[in-house]
Design an enzyme around this catalytic site. Structure first.
Site, mmCIF file in Angstrom:
data_model
loop_
_atom_site.group_PDB
_atom_site.id
_atom_site.type_symbol
_atom_site.label_atom_id
_atom_site.label_comp_id
_atom_site.label_asym_id
_atom_site.label_seq_id
_atom_site.Cartn_x
_atom_site.Cartn_y
_atom_site.Cartn_z
ATOM 1 N N GLY A 1 0.821 -1.215 0.000
ATOM 2 C CA GLY A 1 0.000 0.000 0.000
ATOM 3 C C GLY A 1 0.852 1.262 0.000
ATOM 4 O O GLY A 1 2.088 1.206 0.041
ATOM 5 N N SER B 1 -1.972 -9.782 -3.323
ATOM 6 C CA SER B 1 -0.575 -9.423 -3.609
ATOM 7 C C SER B 1 0.407 -10.537 -3.263
ATOM 8 O O SER B 1 1.616 -10.376 -3.498
ATOM 9 C CB SER B 1 -0.175 -8.187 -2.803
ATOM 10 O OG SER B 1 -1.046 -7.138 -3.057
ATOM 11 N N CYS C 1 -2.979 11.263 10.454
ATOM 12 C CA CYS C 1 -1.961 12.096 9.784
ATOM 13 C C CYS C 1 -2.130 13.587 10.078
ATOM 14 O O CYS C 1 -1.148 14.287 10.352
ATOM 15 C CB CYS C 1 -1.988 11.839 8.282
ATOM 16 S SG CYS C 1 -3.643 11.763 7.575
ATOM 17 N N ARG D 1 -10.827 17.621 1.752
ATOM 18 C CA ARG D 1 -9.959 16.941 0.776
ATOM 19 C C ARG D 1 -9.770 17.874 -0.417
ATOM 20 O O ARG D 1 -10.762 18.405 -0.938
ATOM 21 C CB ARG D 1 -10.627 15.640 0.330
ATOM 22 C CG ARG D 1 -9.739 14.768 -0.530
ATOM 23 C CD ARG D 1 -8.696 14.001 0.237
ATOM 24 N NE ARG D 1 -9.269 12.945 1.069
ATOM 25 C CZ ARG D 1 -8.567 12.305 2.010
ATOM 26 N NH1 ARG D 1 -7.317 12.603 2.259
ATOM 27 N NH2 ARG D 1 -9.142 11.350 2.720
ATOM 28 N N HIS E 1 -0.341 17.241 3.461
ATOM 29 C CA HIS E 1 -1.493 17.953 4.012
ATOM 30 C C HIS E 1 -1.087 19.366 4.443
ATOM 31 O O HIS E 1 -0.004 19.561 5.006
ATOM 32 C CB HIS E 1 -2.021 17.243 5.268
ATOM 33 C CG HIS E 1 -2.687 15.924 5.002
ATOM 34 N ND1 HIS E 1 -3.039 15.475 3.755
ATOM 35 C CD2 HIS E 1 -3.108 14.960 5.882
ATOM 36 C CE1 HIS E 1 -3.633 14.293 3.860
ATOM 37 N NE2 HIS E 1 -3.676 13.955 5.136
ATOM 38 N N ASN F 1 2.071 13.803 4.518
ATOM 39 C CA ASN F 1 1.132 13.000 5.312
ATOM 40 C C ASN F 1 1.453 11.515 5.280
ATOM 41 O O ASN F 1 1.056 10.774 6.178
ATOM 42 C CB ASN F 1 -0.303 13.226 4.817
ATOM 43 C CG ASN F 1 -0.463 12.962 3.335
ATOM 44 O OD1 ASN F 1 0.210 13.581 2.513
ATOM 45 N ND2 ASN F 1 -1.334 12.048 2.979
HETATM 46 P P1 A2P Z 1 -3.135 -5.518 -1.212
HETATM 47 O O1 A2P Z 1 -2.192 -4.687 -2.059
HETATM 48 O O2 A2P Z 1 -2.851 -6.969 -1.324
HETATM 49 O O3 A2P Z 1 -4.576 -5.160 -1.418
HETATM 50 P P2 A2P Z 1 -3.735 1.401 0.387
HETATM 51 O O4 A2P Z 1 -4.042 2.131 1.659
HETATM 52 O O5 A2P Z 1 -2.693 2.082 -0.437
HETATM 53 O O6 A2P Z 1 -4.970 1.083 -0.394
HETATM 54 O O7 A2P Z 1 -3.068 -0.006 0.832
HETATM 55 C C1 A2P Z 1 -3.677 -0.896 1.708
HETATM 56 C C2 A2P Z 1 -2.710 -2.005 2.061
HETATM 57 O O8 A2P Z 1 -3.368 -2.895 2.954
HETATM 58 C C3 A2P Z 1 -2.256 -2.843 0.883
HETATM 59 O O9 A2P Z 1 -0.930 -3.279 1.093
HETATM 60 C C4 A2P Z 1 -3.224 -4.010 0.933
HETATM 61 O O10 A2P Z 1 -2.760 -5.174 0.320
HETATM 62 C C5 A2P Z 1 -3.293 -4.216 2.432
HETATM 63 N N1 A2P Z 1 -4.460 -4.997 2.810
HETATM 64 C C6 A2P Z 1 -5.754 -4.741 2.559
HETATM 65 N N2 A2P Z 1 -6.545 -5.710 3.068
HETATM 66 C C7 A2P Z 1 -5.721 -6.613 3.660
HETATM 67 C C8 A2P Z 1 -5.924 -7.841 4.359
HETATM 68 N N3 A2P Z 1 -7.137 -8.344 4.570
HETATM 69 N N4 A2P Z 1 -4.835 -8.501 4.810
HETATM 70 C C9 A2P Z 1 -3.596 -7.995 4.608
HETATM 71 N N5 A2P Z 1 -3.338 -6.846 3.966
HETATM 72 C C10 A2P Z 1 -4.388 -6.157 3.491
#
Ligand code: A2P
Length: 329
Positions: free
Chosen positions: A14, A42, A131, A231, A238, A311
């Protein structure tokens, strides 16, 4: 002090997780082992880190069985709610970026420049504040210590990166004319006075977070605070207008010096040369930039500040890593 640590990054794919990885690459911390977790989507992806390829692991109930010293969670509230207690039960110290545990009495809410003494009160989970709150309290703490803050009015101008990858995509795609997927209205060419959900009292949850978290961090549960969180079509960093009223009198020259001498703050306030903090310049930095410092002539003792920070770095990843670094020392 332990010689070397094992660290998990949860939400490694993320926006915050990737930045945390970048910051860890920049710093030379005594960490010998890293594991990068994300969702099933991922799993198997490769993250290049310190000239080595790491395979992203799917987070599950057994992820922390192998023993970790620290886990930085940036994978949303639901993931934290479910997995942070599991990690903590296995003696892994969780530094959590979600809002899930922030207001729990037994969870310290920490900004290292402001209240590092709270870290030692943890029971396995330490919360990273919102943040917008982090950058605000870095600027407010030295002023509260000296002039005793009576009331705060926050107005924020928040970047889309705060809403994660989907927020960034909404602005990038909006510029090309596509409809929003994340925000309720187009963010391009617009300002949305709506961050997070609306509450029964007509405030947004983002505004409530700023109010409650500031009170907890400054240890002033009854402090008068109001907030409007907006926003804006800015990709990152920010900006905040902060109006502060004090119990005590102040001298503006001294107050500027108080800010300039405080940890984590860079005062940028040279209006004759059009110099003031800007989102575009704050991005990539770990400090909080403060400018437009001027007396509020409508009250006995008040000041207006313009406070800008990255942020994703100071507002999330940097702050979490600073907490971990503090504990390693
Ligand atoms: P993934 O890339 O596999 O969806 P952002 O805030 O940029 O959207 O990123 C959210 C982060 O949280 C990403 O790395 C996402 O992984 C991860 N994520 C979302 N849901 C889960 C989950 N159930 N278990 C582990 N990681 C998660």
């Amino acid at each position: 002090m332990k010689k070397s640590y094992k660290v998990a990054i949860v939400g490694a794919t993320g926006v915050v997780g990737r930045t945390a990885i970048k910051i860890l690459e920049e710093k030379n911390l005594p960490i010998s082992e890293y594991v990068f977790f994300a969702s099933k989507r991922s799993a198997g992806k490769i993250i290049e880190f310190k000239n080595k390829d790491y395979i992203v692991q799917e987070l599950n109930e057994n992820s922390f069985d192998s023993g970790f010293d620290f886990a930085i969670f940036s994978a949303g509230g639901e993931t934290s709610q479910k997995f942070a207690p599991i990690a903590a039960s296995k003696n892994c110290i969780v530094i959590d970026n979600s809002s899930t545990f922030r207001m729990n009495e037994d969870v310290p809410l920490v900004v290292p420049e402001v209240n590092p003494e709270e870290i030692s009160n943890h029971h396995g989970i330490i919360a990273n504040p919102n943040c917008s709150t982090i950058q605000a309290v870095v600027a407010l703490k030295p002023l509260d210590d000296k002039y005793n803050i009576k009331r705060i009015v926050y107005s924020t101008y928040q970047a889309v990166s705060g809403a994660g990858k989907k927020g960034i995509d909404d602005l990038a795609n909006g510029i090309k004319g596509f409809a929003p997927q994340k925000f309720p209205h187009p963010i391009y060419n617009n300002c949305l006075p709506h961050i997070d959900i609306f509450l029964d009292n007509s405030y947004t949850k983002e505004e409530e977070k700023m109010i409650n978290e500031t009170r907890k961090i400054l240890k002033k549960p009854d402090l008068k605070i109001t907030a409007t969180a907006v926003r804006v079509p800015v990709f990152n960093s920010h900006s905040e207008s902060i109006n502060v009223e004090f119990e005590k009198e102040f001298n503006l020259y001294d107050l500027k010096k108080d800010l300039a001498n405080s940890p984590g703050i860079i005062v940028k306030d040279d209006i004759e040369n059009n110099l003031y903090p800007l989102a575009a310049n704050a991005t990539g930095n770990d400090e909080v930039f403060v400018g437009r410092i001027r007396r509020d002539f409508s009250v006995d003792s008040g000041v207006n500040l313009w406070v800008v920070a990255d942020n994703i770095r100071k507002g999330a990843a940097t702050n979490a890593i600073q907490i971990m670094e503090y504990m390693m020392k």
